[in-house]
Scaffold this active site. Sequence first.
Site, PDB file in Angstrom:
ATOM      1  N   ASN A   8      36.254  60.900  32.039  1.00 20.38           N
ATOM      2  CA  ASN A   8      37.303  59.941  32.393  1.00 20.38           C
ATOM      3  C   ASN A   8      38.116  60.546  33.530  1.00 20.38           C
ATOM      4  OD1 ASN A   8      39.446  58.208  32.564  1.00 20.38           O
ATOM      5  ND2 ASN A   8      40.324  58.712  30.546  1.00 20.38           N
ATOM      6  N   TRP A   9      37.873  60.025  34.736  1.00 16.12           N
ATOM      7  CA  TRP A   9      38.540  60.603  35.915  1.00 16.12           C
ATOM      8  C   TRP A   9      39.959  60.073  36.120  1.00 16.12           C
ATOM      9  CZ3 TRP A   9      34.083  60.682  40.124  1.00 16.12           C
ATOM     10  CH2 TRP A   9      33.248  61.765  39.842  1.00 16.12           C
ATOM     11  N   LYS A  10      40.371  59.130  35.306  1.00 20.39           N
ATOM     12  CA  LYS A  10      41.725  58.560  35.421  1.00 20.39           C
ATOM     13  C   LYS A  10      41.999  58.201  36.892  1.00 20.39           C
ATOM     14  CE  LYS A  10      42.816  61.100  31.316  1.00 20.39           C
ATOM     15  NZ  LYS A  10      43.792  61.670  30.415  1.00 20.39           N
ATOM     16  N   HIS A  97      42.144  52.884  26.208  1.00 20.87           N
ATOM     17  CA  HIS A  97      42.574  54.285  26.326  1.00 20.87           C
ATOM     18  C   HIS A  97      44.076  54.359  26.025  1.00 20.87           C
ATOM     19  CE1 HIS A  97      43.726  58.094  28.116  1.00 20.87           C
ATOM     20  NE2 HIS A  97      42.471  58.470  27.953  1.00 20.87           N
ATOM     21  N   GLU A  99      46.437  55.761  27.416  1.00 23.10           N
ATOM     22  CA  GLU A  99      47.328  55.557  28.573  1.00 23.10           C
ATOM     23  C   GLU A  99      47.457  54.072  28.903  1.00 23.10           C
ATOM     24  OE1 GLU A  99      45.378  58.420  31.144  1.00 23.10           O
ATOM     25  OE2 GLU A  99      46.020  59.966  29.736  1.00 23.10           O
ATOM     26  N   GLU A 167      40.635  59.755  20.102  1.00 20.95           N
ATOM     27  CA  GLU A 167      41.443  60.626  20.943  1.00 20.95           C
ATOM     28  C   GLU A 167      42.860  60.690  20.383  1.00 20.95           C
ATOM     29  OE1 GLU A 167      39.738  60.932  25.192  1.00 20.95           O
ATOM     30  OE2 GLU A 167      40.933  59.122  25.094  1.00 20.95           O
ATOM     31  N   GLY A 173      45.399  65.700  27.463  1.00 25.91           N
ATOM     32  CA  GLY A 173      46.032  66.314  28.633  1.00 25.91           C
ATOM     33  C   GLY A 173      47.105  67.329  28.286  1.00 25.91           C
ATOM     34  N   SER A 210      41.691  67.296  25.407  1.00 29.30           N
ATOM     35  CA  SER A 210      41.659  68.706  25.814  1.00 29.30           C
ATOM     36  C   SER A 210      40.337  69.404  25.508  1.00 29.30           C
ATOM     37  CB  SER A 210      42.834  69.467  25.181  1.00 29.30           C
ATOM     38  OG  SER A 210      44.062  68.937  25.645  1.00 29.30           O
ATOM     39  N   GLY A 231      38.716  64.353  30.022  1.00 25.64           N
ATOM     40  CA  GLY A 231      39.576  64.042  31.168  1.00 25.64           C
ATOM     41  C   GLY A 231      39.569  65.201  32.151  1.00 25.64           C
ATOM     42  N   GLY A 232      40.610  66.007  32.090  1.00 32.31           N
ATOM     43  CA  GLY A 232      40.825  67.091  33.063  1.00 32.31           C
ATOM     44  C   GLY A 232      39.595  67.949  33.339  1.00 32.31           C
TER      45      GLY A 232
END
Length: 247
Positions: A8-10, A97, A99, A167, A173, A210, A231-232
């Site tokens: 997930n590159w957001k 998601h 967010e 999640e 994150g 994470s 993600g990150g």
Amino acid sequence: MNPIFAANWKLHKTPKETRSFFSQFNDVKPETKARIVFFPTAICAEATSESLSRLPQLKSVEWGVQNGFTEAKGAFTGENSMQVVKELGGKWVLIGHSERRSLFAETDEQVAKKAAFALTLGLTPMICIGETLAEREAGQTFQTLEKQLEKGLSQIAKSAVFVLAYEPVWAIGTGRVATSEQVQEAHRFIFEFLKKHNFSTETPILYGGSVKPENAKELIQVPHVNGFLVGGASLEPATFLGIISST
Ligand code: PGA
């Protein structure tokens, strides 16, 4: 079942950065039976699709968008059309998601509609669920998951092929990863929900929050963990590959 590793590159990466990311796979072939899925920003969909089709070693890699609207077209300024995803060769839509839920007020009802619409187009919804820290501390983790599942899956057929991503919001994150025990009890709860409600027990349940190469090996061994939503750590090929090679 083969695991799924999803990136997930957001709101990261321009089209140029997207091409550069994939060009680093010119000499690398991910040695895995896993399914690999990228979720770039919608505006980088074409760069993703083109990059993947140019690299034979990434032929089996799939992609989708991070959000999609419930109509293929019309007066819906600013929304992402799932029809466009399909035309460009995308196969997935990330839905619900945390967010989207917390920053854009997305409701379980919208999640349900989006999942149903994705399926009508032949796209696979990856539906995200998870409790906040306050909900966990109040002992409401399972109630939250149950509500999100009940409502989020309310408009799709029992035979539908979809993916769930658990999640915990407090692990996204933050560098604070859920323990194997926490992941195991949540995934078992989700598995039991699917069984009880006659959805396929082969529905993959991914963990997200994470995930890094350092914790992937332990987490992938947890029962009912069928892959990760990352993600990150998916933004650099080396770290994402490090996670993929955890199996
Ligand atoms: P993270 O994000 O891996 O950076 O915690 C996961 C996600 O939001 O899907």
